[in-house]
Motif scaffolding. Structure first.
Motif, mmCIF file in Angstrom:
data_model
loop_
_atom_site.group_PDB
_atom_site.id
_atom_site.type_symbol
_atom_site.label_atom_id
_atom_site.label_comp_id
_atom_site.label_asym_id
_atom_site.label_seq_id
_atom_site.Cartn_x
_atom_site.Cartn_y
_atom_site.Cartn_z
ATOM 1 N N THR A 195 74.984 55.147 21.291
ATOM 2 C CA THR A 195 76.203 55.989 21.179
ATOM 3 C C THR A 195 76.826 55.828 22.486
ATOM 4 O OG1 THR A 195 75.020 57.751 21.799
ATOM 5 C CG2 THR A 195 75.114 57.506 19.602
ATOM 6 N N ASP B 7 71.904 47.737 21.852
ATOM 7 C CA ASP B 7 72.659 47.552 20.643
ATOM 8 C C ASP B 7 71.527 46.785 19.567
ATOM 9 O OD1 ASP B 7 74.914 48.328 19.602
ATOM 10 O OD2 ASP B 7 75.982 46.698 20.241
ATOM 11 N N ARG C 262 71.623 50.767 17.277
ATOM 12 C CA ARG C 262 73.051 51.136 16.676
ATOM 13 C C ARG C 262 72.843 52.317 15.776
ATOM 14 N NH1 ARG C 262 76.989 46.550 14.473
ATOM 15 N NH2 ARG C 262 76.883 45.258 16.242
ATOM 16 N N SER D 77 83.577 60.465 9.810
ATOM 17 C CA SER D 77 83.398 59.067 10.592
ATOM 18 C C SER D 77 82.640 58.336 9.561
ATOM 19 C CB SER D 77 82.340 59.315 11.829
ATOM 20 O OG SER D 77 80.933 59.462 11.420
ATOM 21 N N THR E 211 79.946 56.603 9.607
ATOM 22 C CA THR E 211 78.456 56.598 9.616
ATOM 23 C C THR E 211 78.195 57.665 8.812
ATOM 24 O OG1 THR E 211 78.732 57.422 11.761
ATOM 25 C CG2 THR E 211 77.868 55.150 11.593
ATOM 26 N N GLU F 26 88.277 50.872 14.568
ATOM 27 C CA GLU F 26 87.083 51.819 14.331
ATOM 28 C C GLU F 26 86.519 51.760 12.769
ATOM 29 O OE1 GLU F 26 89.833 53.441 15.414
ATOM 30 O OE2 GLU F 26 89.908 55.316 14.068
ATOM 31 N N VAL G 37 83.870 47.359 9.005
ATOM 32 C CA VAL G 37 82.385 47.431 8.730
ATOM 33 C C VAL G 37 81.770 45.858 8.981
ATOM 34 C CG1 VAL G 37 80.759 47.470 6.827
ATOM 35 C CG2 VAL G 37 82.373 49.313 7.220
ATOM 36 N N GLN H 294 81.104 48.501 12.256
ATOM 37 C CA GLN H 294 79.967 49.506 12.246
ATOM 38 C C GLN H 294 79.039 49.227 11.158
ATOM 39 O OE1 GLN H 294 80.994 53.476 13.118
ATOM 40 N NE2 GLN H 294 82.914 53.335 13.043
ATOM 41 N N THR H 295 78.015 49.972 11.243
ATOM 42 C CA THR H 295 76.906 49.778 10.461
ATOM 43 C C THR H 295 76.860 51.125 9.484
ATOM 44 O OG1 THR H 295 75.713 48.386 11.902
ATOM 45 C CG2 THR H 295 74.472 49.509 9.932
ATOM 46 N N VAL H 296 77.203 50.837 8.307
ATOM 47 C CA VAL H 296 77.236 52.220 7.165
ATOM 48 C C VAL H 296 76.054 52.171 6.221
ATOM 49 C CG1 VAL H 296 79.621 52.243 7.485
ATOM 50 C CG2 VAL H 296 78.804 51.064 5.800
ATOM 51 N N GLY I 62 76.662 44.831 7.805
ATOM 52 C CA GLY I 62 77.017 46.120 7.966
ATOM 53 C C GLY I 62 77.010 47.032 6.896
#
Ligand SMILES: Cc1cc2nc3c(=O)[nH]c(=O)nc-3n(C[C@H](O)[C@H](O)[C@H](O)COP(=O)(O)OP(=O)(O)OC[C@H]3O[C@@H](n4cnc5c(N)ncnc54)[C@H](O)[C@@H]3O)c2cc1C
Length: 400
Positions: free
Chosen positions: A165, A186, A227, A272, A274, A321, A324, A329-331, A350
């Protein structure tokens, strides 16, 4: 020069040229030669079948680390609430601890944060190292790095994990530097090497073009940031007793190099990615910024968020932001609806942790269908509005 090439043995096969990640070897007059981009990494030595390449670098002896035991997780809290990545790291830590037959611990810093211990225990912490002090109320680089380095230095864990983070990315290198440790930042995957029990730390490298697996050979603890969203939090049904180890904190005002005058929270629209339970994601097939509107309507009908592929971000249809994938980002939502997305490996990286995946694509051979639980072959500009209408009808039926 640490690497040398015997030109009598070199047959000019170019294997060393191809394997060098830095373009540090080239062919001149049919023989391999090193240029100033060579970092002496040694990749060419293994590739040369003629044994023409050698190195005068002596292998370092690996120290004895039998004293270093336990898997530690940094329990990141903000305003007394623990962050989700902490639970994810504890979930991963449970597996690592079981495999190594070592204890899983959390390190919690703050002020009046005792209430958090119960939660850490429920997610697998068998002990909690607790440091409380007024100067630790809010995260600040210097006091946190100082206190954690002291605790880690004293108790010698084998593995120390921190969430990647904003706070974790600031803290981890400071701790690593103070204790002269290696740090793999990471990571997207961690496992134990069955041969020697060391931590295999996998992360994207060279701009995301390859996945590199890194081992920390010469220092302990093995430190990695991970992450958010990649690992799974696992609540324990009947947690056993949790040991609390209270640490004295020796902090003076001068240890705090900055002073927080005011905290101004950014007003974020929506949840967000995530944390989202439902994500409606768009790809190049959406066609335009205007085309994204139907995705927003579907997301609203489902109480979800909108995300996109790198193409969509590059086109400027969504802010960065919302990307993916491997470099985004990883969701892990309950439901991921991929609209006009081909399913490239970098995007899949992701979203594969999603519980259910629905793909809408007009090309029945699109790779996204390989990972989808349900696939709709069709034009998203027809399917998505129809989906939204159907959701609206269901809602009206439910509300009578
Ligand atoms: C180092 C590196 C890192 C990367 N990181 C990421 C990352 O983090 N995230 C990411 O997403 N990508 C990433 N990429 C890019 C990735 O390789 C792909 O190029 C990208 O994901 C493709 O995006 P897309 O699916 O939107 O577009 P495309 O591959 O062009 O696919 C568009 C799809 O839409 C379909 N389609 C078209 N019109 C319609 C319609 N009307 N209705 C239904 N379907 C339609 C097409 O059949 C096609 O399958 C990275 C690439 C590299 C090299």
């Amino acid at each position: 020069m640490a690497i040398s090439i015997d030109h009598d043995l070199c047959n000019g096969c170019e294997k060393c040229v191809k394997v060098c990640p830095y373009e540090g070897v080239e062919l001149k007059d049919g023989k391999a030669v090193l240029n100033d981009r060579c970092t002496a990494c040694g990749a060419c030595i293994d590739a040369c079948k003629e044994e023409a390449i050698s190195s005068d670098i002596k292998e370092r002896e690996i120290p004895d680390f039998t004293d270093f035991k336990g898997i530690w997780v940094f329990a990141e809290q903000r305003d007394g609430a623990i962050t989700r990545v902490t639970f994810e790291l504890l979930g991963l830590g449970q597996s690592l601890a079981q495999e190594l037959n070592q204890e899983l611990s959390a390190v919690l810093l703050g002020y009046k944060v005792d209430h958090i211990i119960e939660e850490l225990k429920e997610f697998g912490a068998q002990s909690v190292y607790l440091a409380q002090h007024k100067l630790l109320t809010h995260y600040q680089t210097n006091p946190y790095a100082k206190v954690i380095s002291e605790i880690v230095g004293e108790h010698k864990p084998n593995i120390f994990l921190i969430g990647a983070t904003t706070i974790g990315r600031d803290l981890a290198p400071r701790v690593a530097m103070r204790l002269a440790l290696g740090l793999t930042a990471d990571c997207t995957e961690l496992s134990i090497d069955p041969e020697d029990g060391s931590l295999l730390q996998t992360r994207p490298a060279f701009g995301g073009n390859v996945m590199a697996t890194i081992k920390t050979l010469y220092t302990r603890p093995q430190m990695a940031t991970v992450r958010p969203g990649v690992m799974e939090a696992k609540r324990i049904d009947a947690p056993s007793r949790c040991r609390i180890i209270k640490k004295d904190v020796n902090l003076l005002s001068k240890d705090r190099l900055t002073k927080i005058l005011e905290a101004v929270r950014e007003k974020k629209k929506g949840v967000s990615l995530t944390d989202a339970k439902v994500i409606v994601a768009g790809g190049r097939g959406v066609g335009s910024e205007q085309g994204m509107k139907s995705l927003f309507a579907l997301a609203q009908a489902l109480g979800g968020e909108v995300a996109g592929t790198r193409m969509v971000i590059e086109e400027g249809w969504l802010p960065a932001e919302r990307q993916v994938g491997q470099t985004g980002q990883t969701v892990r939502p309950e439901l991921y609806i991929a609209c006009g997305i081909s399913g490239a490996i970098q995007h899949r990286a992701g979203m594969l942790g999603s519980r259910y995946i629905i793909a809408i694509n007009k090309d029945e051979r699109a790779p996204i269908f390989e990972v989808a639980d349900w696939g709709i072959v069709g034009d998203l500009h027809e399917v998505v509005p129809a989906f939204t209408r159907a959701m609206g009808n269901r809602k009206m039926e439910r509300e009578g």
